[in-house]
Design a protein around this motif. Sequence first.
Motif, PDB file in Angstrom:
ATOM      1  N   GLN A  38     -44.328  38.064 -21.066  1.00  0.00           N
ATOM      2  CA  GLN A  38     -44.546  39.383 -20.462  1.00  0.00           C
ATOM      3  C   GLN A  38     -43.354  40.302 -20.727  1.00  0.00           C
ATOM      4  OE1 GLN A  38     -45.246  38.333 -16.355  1.00  0.00           O
ATOM      5  NE2 GLN A  38     -47.467  38.090 -16.656  1.00  0.00           N
ATOM      6  N   ASN A  39     -42.136  39.773 -20.593  1.00  0.00           N
ATOM      7  CA  ASN A  39     -40.939  40.576 -20.854  1.00  0.00           C
ATOM      8  C   ASN A  39     -40.844  40.957 -22.334  1.00  0.00           C
ATOM      9  OD1 ASN A  39     -40.201  40.400 -18.176  1.00  0.00           O
ATOM     10  ND2 ASN A  39     -38.786  38.687 -18.476  1.00  0.00           N
ATOM     11  N   LEU A  40     -41.215  40.011 -23.231  1.00  0.00           N
ATOM     12  CA  LEU A  40     -41.168  40.302 -24.663  1.00  0.00           C
ATOM     13  C   LEU A  40     -42.154  41.400 -25.020  1.00  0.00           C
ATOM     14  CD1 LEU A  40     -40.169  39.620 -27.523  1.00  0.00           C
ATOM     15  CD2 LEU A  40     -41.927  37.822 -27.626  1.00  0.00           C
ATOM     16  N   GLU A  41     -43.368  41.313 -24.499  1.00  0.00           N
ATOM     17  CA  GLU A  41     -44.365  42.359 -24.762  1.00  0.00           C
ATOM     18  C   GLU A  41     -43.919  43.693 -24.186  1.00  0.00           C
ATOM     19  OE1 GLU A  41     -48.584  39.918 -25.055  1.00  0.00           O
ATOM     20  OE2 GLU A  41     -47.828  40.459 -23.057  1.00  0.00           O
ATOM     21  N   GLY A  42     -43.287  43.666 -23.014  1.00  0.00           N
ATOM     22  CA  GLY A  42     -42.791  44.904 -22.426  1.00  0.00           C
ATOM     23  C   GLY A  42     -41.667  45.515 -23.249  1.00  0.00           C
ATOM     24  N   PHE A  43     -40.777  44.659 -23.765  1.00  0.00           N
ATOM     25  CA  PHE A  43     -39.659  45.147 -24.590  1.00  0.00           C
ATOM     26  C   PHE A  43     -40.165  45.743 -25.901  1.00  0.00           C
ATOM     27  CE2 PHE A  43     -36.583  44.235 -27.990  1.00  0.00           C
ATOM     28  CZ  PHE A  43     -35.492  44.975 -27.540  1.00  0.00           C
ATOM     29  N   LEU A  44     -41.149  45.094 -26.518  1.00  0.00           N
ATOM     30  CA  LEU A  44     -41.666  45.578 -27.802  1.00  0.00           C
ATOM     31  C   LEU A  44     -42.652  46.733 -27.621  1.00  0.00           C
ATOM     32  CD1 LEU A  44     -42.322  42.142 -29.560  1.00  0.00           C
ATOM     33  CD2 LEU A  44     -40.416  43.698 -29.971  1.00  0.00           C
ATOM     34  N   GLY A  45     -43.233  46.823 -26.460  1.00  0.00           N
ATOM     35  CA  GLY A  45     -44.191  47.890 -26.201  1.00  0.00           C
ATOM     36  C   GLY A  45     -45.551  47.657 -26.835  1.00  0.00           C
ATOM     37  N   VAL A  46     -45.879  46.399 -27.120  1.00  0.00           N
ATOM     38  CA  VAL A  46     -47.179  46.059 -27.714  1.00  0.00           C
ATOM     39  C   VAL A  46     -47.707  44.790 -27.067  1.00  0.00           C
ATOM     40  CG1 VAL A  46     -46.654  47.113 -29.954  1.00  0.00           C
ATOM     41  CG2 VAL A  46     -46.123  44.694 -29.575  1.00  0.00           C
ATOM     42  N   ARG A  47     -49.002  44.589 -27.164  1.00  0.00           N
ATOM     43  CA  ARG A  47     -49.603  43.348 -26.718  1.00  0.00           C
ATOM     44  C   ARG A  47     -49.609  42.359 -27.882  1.00  0.00           C
ATOM     45  NH1 ARG A  47     -53.232  41.701 -22.697  1.00  0.00           N
ATOM     46  NH2 ARG A  47     -52.187  43.305 -21.468  1.00  0.00           N
ATOM     47  N   LEU A  48     -49.034  41.176 -27.654  1.00  0.00           N
ATOM     48  CA  LEU A  48     -48.944  40.166 -28.709  1.00  0.00           C
ATOM     49  C   LEU A  48     -50.099  39.164 -28.663  1.00  0.00           C
ATOM     50  CD1 LEU A  48     -45.115  39.368 -28.448  1.00  0.00           C
ATOM     51  CD2 LEU A  48     -46.238  40.861 -30.105  1.00  0.00           C
ATOM     52  N   LEU A  49     -50.555  38.866 -27.458  1.00  0.00           N
ATOM     53  CA  LEU A  49     -51.572  37.840 -27.282  1.00  0.00           C
ATOM     54  C   LEU A  49     -52.709  38.368 -26.416  1.00  0.00           C
ATOM     55  CD1 LEU A  49     -49.163  34.881 -26.470  1.00  0.00           C
ATOM     56  CD2 LEU A  49     -50.549  35.040 -28.535  1.00  0.00           C
ATOM     57  N   GLN A  50     -53.934  38.023 -26.806  1.00  0.00           N
ATOM     58  CA  GLN A  50     -55.090  38.301 -25.982  1.00  0.00           C
ATOM     59  C   GLN A  50     -55.380  37.039 -25.175  1.00  0.00           C
ATOM     60  OE1 GLN A  50     -56.462  41.063 -25.488  1.00  0.00           O
ATOM     61  NE2 GLN A  50     -56.188  42.370 -27.285  1.00  0.00           N
ATOM     62  N   ARG A  51     -55.373  37.151 -23.855  1.00  0.00           N
ATOM     63  CA  ARG A  51     -55.509  35.981 -22.999  1.00  0.00           C
ATOM     64  C   ARG A  51     -56.717  36.126 -22.089  1.00  0.00           C
ATOM     65  NH1 ARG A  51     -50.174  37.391 -23.228  1.00  0.00           N
ATOM     66  NH2 ARG A  51     -50.129  38.504 -21.242  1.00  0.00           N
ATOM     67  N   THR A  52     -57.569  35.097 -22.110  1.00  0.00           N
ATOM     68  CA  THR A  52     -58.663  34.993 -21.157  1.00  0.00           C
ATOM     69  C   THR A  52     -58.592  33.605 -20.540  1.00  0.00           C
ATOM     70  OG1 THR A  52     -60.270  34.078 -22.721  1.00  0.00           O
ATOM     71  CG2 THR A  52     -60.083  36.481 -22.619  1.00  0.00           C
ATOM     72  N   THR A  53     -59.489  33.300 -19.645  1.00  0.00           N
ATOM     73  CA  THR A  53     -59.468  31.977 -19.005  1.00  0.00           C
ATOM     74  C   THR A  53     -59.815  30.864 -19.984  1.00  0.00           C
ATOM     75  OG1 THR A  53     -61.764  32.299 -18.307  1.00  0.00           O
ATOM     76  CG2 THR A  53     -60.028  32.888 -16.730  1.00  0.00           C
ATOM     77  N   ARG A  54     -60.497  31.216 -21.072  1.00  0.00           N
ATOM     78  CA  ARG A  54     -60.937  30.183 -22.020  1.00  0.00           C
ATOM     79  C   ARG A  54     -60.345  30.305 -23.412  1.00  0.00           C
ATOM     80  NH1 ARG A  54     -67.470  29.504 -20.973  1.00  0.00           N
ATOM     81  NH2 ARG A  54     -67.353  28.907 -18.759  1.00  0.00           N
ATOM     82  N   ARG A  55     -59.709  31.433 -23.711  1.00  0.00           N
ATOM     83  CA  ARG A  55     -59.313  31.660 -25.090  1.00  0.00           C
ATOM     84  C   ARG A  55     -57.950  32.333 -25.170  1.00  0.00           C
ATOM     85  NH1 ARG A  55     -62.976  34.985 -29.554  1.00  0.00           N
ATOM     86  NH2 ARG A  55     -61.724  34.445 -31.387  1.00  0.00           N
ATOM     87  N   LEU A  56     -57.228  31.996 -26.223  1.00  0.00           N
ATOM     88  CA  LEU A  56     -55.934  32.601 -26.509  1.00  0.00           C
ATOM     89  C   LEU A  56     -55.915  32.966 -27.989  1.00  0.00           C
ATOM     90  CD1 LEU A  56     -53.038  33.152 -25.377  1.00  0.00           C
ATOM     91  CD2 LEU A  56     -52.420  30.879 -26.203  1.00  0.00           C
ATOM     92  N   SER A  57     -55.637  34.242 -28.300  1.00  0.00           N
ATOM     93  CA  SER A  57     -55.653  34.664 -29.699  1.00  0.00           C
ATOM     94  C   SER A  57     -54.583  35.717 -29.925  1.00  0.00           C
ATOM     95  CB  SER A  57     -57.034  35.225 -30.083  1.00  0.00           C
ATOM     96  OG  SER A  57     -57.363  36.336 -29.257  1.00  0.00           O
ATOM     97  N   LEU A  58     -54.157  35.829 -31.198  1.00  0.00           N
ATOM     98  CA  LEU A  58     -53.147  36.822 -31.592  1.00  0.00           C
ATOM     99  C   LEU A  58     -53.782  38.190 -31.777  1.00  0.00           C
ATOM    100  CD1 LEU A  58     -51.053  34.854 -34.238  1.00  0.00           C
ATOM    101  CD2 LEU A  58     -50.165  35.806 -32.110  1.00  0.00           C
ATOM    102  N   THR A  59     -53.072  39.224 -31.350  1.00  0.00           N
ATOM    103  CA  THR A  59     -53.455  40.583 -31.720  1.00  0.00           C
ATOM    104  C   THR A  59     -52.914  40.853 -33.119  1.00  0.00           C
ATOM    105  OG1 THR A  59     -51.430  41.570 -30.856  1.00  0.00           O
ATOM    106  CG2 THR A  59     -53.270  41.282 -29.299  1.00  0.00           C
ATOM    107  N   PRO A  60     -53.328  41.929 -33.778  1.00  0.00           N
ATOM    108  CA  PRO A  60     -52.738  42.266 -35.082  1.00  0.00           C
ATOM    109  C   PRO A  60     -51.220  42.415 -35.007  1.00  0.00           C
ATOM    110  CG  PRO A  60     -54.762  43.493 -34.755  1.00  0.00           C
ATOM    111  CD  PRO A  60     -54.490  42.794 -33.460  1.00  0.00           C
ATOM    112  N   ASP A  61     -50.727  43.068 -33.950  1.00  0.00           N
ATOM    113  CA  ASP A  61     -49.270  43.181 -33.784  1.00  0.00           C
ATOM    114  C   ASP A  61     -48.648  41.808 -33.561  1.00  0.00           C
ATOM    115  OD1 ASP A  61     -49.097  45.987 -34.032  1.00  0.00           O
ATOM    116  OD2 ASP A  61     -49.677  46.260 -31.933  1.00  0.00           O
TER     117      ASP A  61
END
Length: 330
Positions: A38-61
Amino acid sequence: MDKLQAMQVFTRIVEVNSFSKAADTLGLPRASVTTIIQNLEGFLGVRLLQRTTRRLSLTPDGAAYYERAVRILSDIDEAESSFANMKKNPRGKLRVDMPGAIGRLLVIPRVHEFRRQYPDIDLMIGMGDRPVDLVQDGVDCVVRVGHLQDSSLIARRVGVFQGVTCASPAYIATYGVPETLEDLERHQAVNYFHSRTGKIVDLSFIVEGEVQEVKAAGPVAVNDADAYLTCGLEGLGIIQPPYFMAKPYLLSGQLKELLPRWKPEPMPISAVYPHNRHLSPKVRVFVDWVADLFDSCPLFNGQATSLCPEKPPAPVTVDAEEEEKCLICA
């Protein structure tokens, strides 16, 4: 925020596809891993991972950041490993995995030597015939038998696995001795199957320099080396166990070698590790040590001159240090 730690946590999450597994392999609390991302995404200002209860995937960034983070961490590992003190005194937790029989008969009796040489390495040894996923399971290095097909891994050949075709006297008394490979059609074999795929491993023989596989009917199939050998000892069928396991039973007469003209196909034994571990000093010294271990034993270095002697060799007096060097061949 510790940027280096954040990169390490992020890349491990991507490799194992799980926050909880990343936390376990890194020795961090689950909540800390979540906070770091959460801190890394806040520092970079982008979402790195898409998180749901069943799935984890990378965003393009996230995918772009992952590629750069892997390169940066590899450069850091290379820079650190270039220092002499790191080469001489590797440290940290090292998780390895290997077939149970090799671990019990060859590695464990000598592991105190590794500890004596590298006291700052905490060694975790997993043993079993079921193959592990190095990345998903957070394993640094595995010892594997057979031909490798996963191009995402680095492999170093450290030994040779030689099998022997044999059966118990009870089996031979019932079914007779096969004189040719064609005779195997009238015989039974204990089948061995791969844990991951369920595929049966056929009997194999070297015939005029070529590998010939023979399917044999069998009443029992197992996926454990010790169980496979035990089934053969109990007369359930012909087996092709590794010679280092069968040797004492061949010498005692509890097993008899069959079809000695056609030996089973020798298979390579390899130390395997992921690309991103290849510069780690602790992995390097373990691979070097285990390679020397196999090389010191004729049953694993391809130099054994006879697989099934007619009688046990005459006793030889050796001192304790020399005896320890070849425990499995004694």
